[in-house]
Design an enzyme around this catalytic site. Structure first.
Site, mmCIF file in Angstrom:
data_model
loop_
_atom_site.group_PDB
_atom_site.id
_atom_site.type_symbol
_atom_site.label_atom_id
_atom_site.label_comp_id
_atom_site.label_asym_id
_atom_site.label_seq_id
_atom_site.Cartn_x
_atom_site.Cartn_y
_atom_site.Cartn_z
ATOM 1 N N GLY A 40 139.092 2.217 -39.385
ATOM 2 C CA GLY A 40 138.587 1.801 -40.687
ATOM 3 C C GLY A 40 139.417 2.416 -41.789
ATOM 4 N N GLN A 66 141.492 5.574 -50.030
ATOM 5 C CA GLN A 66 142.375 6.366 -49.157
ATOM 6 C C GLN A 66 143.846 6.034 -49.377
ATOM 7 O OE1 GLN A 66 139.781 5.550 -45.495
ATOM 8 N NE2 GLN A 66 140.571 7.584 -45.048
ATOM 9 N N CYS A 119 138.753 11.346 -39.598
ATOM 10 C CA CYS A 119 139.085 10.621 -40.826
ATOM 11 C C CYS A 119 140.581 10.730 -41.054
ATOM 12 C CB CYS A 119 138.329 11.228 -42.005
ATOM 13 S SG CYS A 119 138.637 10.376 -43.563
ATOM 14 N N LEU A 120 141.177 9.604 -41.424
ATOM 15 C CA LEU A 120 142.629 9.604 -41.666
ATOM 16 C C LEU A 120 142.991 10.496 -42.858
ATOM 17 C CD1 LEU A 120 143.307 5.809 -41.059
ATOM 18 C CD2 LEU A 120 143.811 7.728 -39.521
ATOM 19 N N HIS A 147 130.566 5.598 -42.808
ATOM 20 C CA HIS A 147 131.671 6.523 -43.104
ATOM 21 C C HIS A 147 132.551 5.946 -44.227
ATOM 22 C CE1 HIS A 147 135.207 9.147 -41.689
ATOM 23 N NE2 HIS A 147 135.807 8.232 -42.438
ATOM 24 N N GLU A 148 132.856 4.637 -44.129
ATOM 25 C CA GLU A 148 133.706 3.996 -45.145
ATOM 26 C C GLU A 148 132.983 3.895 -46.485
ATOM 27 O OE1 GLU A 148 136.561 3.966 -44.253
ATOM 28 O OE2 GLU A 148 136.372 3.832 -42.083
ATOM 29 N N HIS A 199 133.281 6.925 -48.498
ATOM 30 C CA HIS A 199 134.547 7.040 -49.243
ATOM 31 C C HIS A 199 134.424 6.402 -50.628
ATOM 32 C CE1 HIS A 199 137.408 8.854 -46.455
ATOM 33 N NE2 HIS A 199 137.059 8.021 -45.488
HETATM 34 O O1 GNR Z 1 139.807 6.125 -37.490
HETATM 35 C C1 GNR Z 1 138.673 6.540 -37.756
HETATM 36 N N1 GNR Z 1 137.829 6.846 -36.740
HETATM 37 C C2 GNR Z 1 136.490 7.120 -36.923
HETATM 38 C C3 GNR Z 1 135.781 7.671 -35.864
HETATM 39 C C4 GNR Z 1 134.426 7.937 -35.983
HETATM 40 C C5 GNR Z 1 133.769 7.658 -37.165
HETATM 41 C C6 GNR Z 1 134.472 7.133 -38.230
HETATM 42 C C7 GNR Z 1 135.811 6.863 -38.115
HETATM 43 S S1 GNR Z 1 136.671 6.151 -39.455
HETATM 44 C C8 GNR Z 1 138.280 6.744 -39.165
HETATM 45 C C9 GNR Z 1 139.275 6.128 -40.140
HETATM 46 C C10 GNR Z 1 138.935 6.583 -41.535
HETATM 47 O O2 GNR Z 1 139.215 7.671 -41.971
HETATM 48 N N2 GNR Z 1 138.275 5.756 -42.289
HETATM 49 O O3 GNR Z 1 137.891 6.121 -43.521
HETATM 50 NI NI NI Z 2 137.659 8.265 -43.446
#
Ligand code: GNR
Ligand code: NI
Length: 188
Positions: free
Chosen positions: A46, A51, A113-114, A155-156, A159
């Protein structure tokens, strides 16, 4: 194809509250294309626009980011011969997403998270939720989500409010994560 730079904590831009998309134009389409290129390259499942430094309420998700150009497995059953792909890309775009009725039941996933590279921690979130969003044409959609998709979209969505998954951890664990990041950056 354009891969954009992914912002990393503690970059203050990651704390921005993103603003709704109002213009469903070519610039939005380019942003989304670049977000997919960036997410698949990373790789991640995601990505939120902030980001890559764009404070708009846009997300992309693909829970199956495996490269479908990878060698297909040949298989032969029932007399017909065909190629079998381990996974198929499933790109999804969410513009101006909203979470409706999150469940009381929580589920726990080990998140990453990236923007917080190489740090992983368990986060509890509502196990299911309904999501309303717009597509690139501005058409409204609604869907019930569960499992990893529910976790990932939450999670997104965080952000878009300037929140990182480490903000859900205790202060001790968050500080440990931030120190680890700083150390890794110095070593690089
Ligand atoms: O790549 C991602 N893996 C992930 C694993 C578990 C819960 C959420 C994520 S999102 C993350 C990519 C990212 O940072 N998205 O904002
Ligand atoms: Ni993230």
């Amino acid at each position: 194809m354009a891969i954009r730079e992914i912002l990393e904590a503690p970059d203050p831009r990651l704390k921005t509250v993103s603003t709704p998309v109002e213009k469903f134009d070519d610039e939005l389409k380019t942003l989304v294309e670049d977000m997919f290129d960036t997410m698949y390259d990373a790789p991640g499942i995601g990505l939120a626009a902030i980001q890559v430094g764009v404070p708009l309420r846009v997300l992309v998700i693909d829970l199956q980011p495996e490269d479908t150009d990878a060698e297909p497995e040949e298989c032969d059953h029932g007399g017909h011969h065909h190629h079998h792909y381990p996974t198929k890309k499933e790109p999804r775009i969410f513009v101006n997403p909203e979470i409706l009725d999150p469940s009381e039941e929580l589920s726990t996933y080990q998140e990453g998270c990236l923007s917080v590279p190489d740090i992983y921690a368990d986060v509890d979130r509502p196990a299911t939720c309904r999501v309303r969003w717009q597509d690139l044409d501005g058409t409204v959609h609604e869907e019930d989500m569960e499992g990893l998709l529910a976790t990932c979209i939450q999670h997104e969505m965080d952000h878009l409010e300037g929140i990182l998954f480490i903000d859900h951890l205790s202060r001790l664990k968050r500080n440990m994560a931030l120190k680890k990041l700083e150390k890794a950056r110095k070593a690089a």
